[in-house]
Design a protein around this motif. Sequence first.
Motif, PDB file in Angstrom:
ATOM      1  N   ASN A 162       0.827  -1.210   0.000  1.00  0.00           N
ATOM      2  CA  ASN A 162       0.000   0.000   0.000  1.00  0.00           C
ATOM      3  C   ASN A 162       0.861   1.259   0.000  1.00  0.00           C
ATOM      4  N   TRP A 209       3.809   1.610  -1.295  1.00  0.00           N
ATOM      5  CA  TRP A 209       4.366   1.751  -2.639  1.00  0.00           C
ATOM      6  C   TRP A 209       3.317   2.318  -3.603  1.00  0.00           C
ATOM      7  N   GLU A 210       2.091   1.771  -3.507  1.00  0.00           N
ATOM      8  CA  GLU A 210       1.037   2.195  -4.427  1.00  0.00           C
ATOM      9  C   GLU A 210       0.537   3.609  -4.145  1.00  0.00           C
ATOM     10  N   ARG A 211       0.582   4.038  -2.889  1.00  0.00           N
ATOM     11  CA  ARG A 211       0.012   5.336  -2.516  1.00  0.00           C
ATOM     12  C   ARG A 211       1.078   6.375  -2.172  1.00  0.00           C
TER      13      ARG A 211
END
Length: 189
Positions: free
Chosen positions: A51, A53-55
């Motif tokens: 999460n 990394w994605e956000r």
Amino acid sequence: MERHQKKVEELNFETLEVLFRKNHKFLCMIAVNHVKDPFIAEDIVQEFFINFWERQDKIKLHTSFEAYACRSIKYKSISWLRSQETVIKRISEYDYPSYEDPMEAAFKAADEEGLELKILKLIDELPTERKRILLLSTTGNYTYAQIAEMLGISINTVKSQMVKAYASLRLKAGPILFSMILNYLLLGV
């Protein structure tokens, strides 16, 4: 941007890997402290890093990454515990039909009707020599060779009489009672 907030810089994979290696064990310990399961804790920490990394472009840090990660892991662990409580509550609310094992029911019924008497009656109905051979083998614990020598017959006769005795009992008793007869004869149960 406010003075106390700083946006997470655009991370590359190598930087994220360094953060992961540096903080992984400690974050897992925090999660284990809450969820009491190392495998679940590992999942929570991995989910956090995915999460993160994605956000990363939306996250604003007020403190260090370590403080942010610790707080996130704590909240993710608490959230996981709450979700488990909900699952348990839903399961306990569902009314499962009761299940009774057919073998257990047969044992209860047979016990009420005098199982031992039924078994003895079925064995007693066997032809005399067949019954004698069966009882010598099962309750007397004699080998087929010993029985053959005692009775002055061949081992093959002993074997065939045992096969016929079991076949007769199975036929008269049915599968469930026959298994009880075997337990009675072989185990003394």
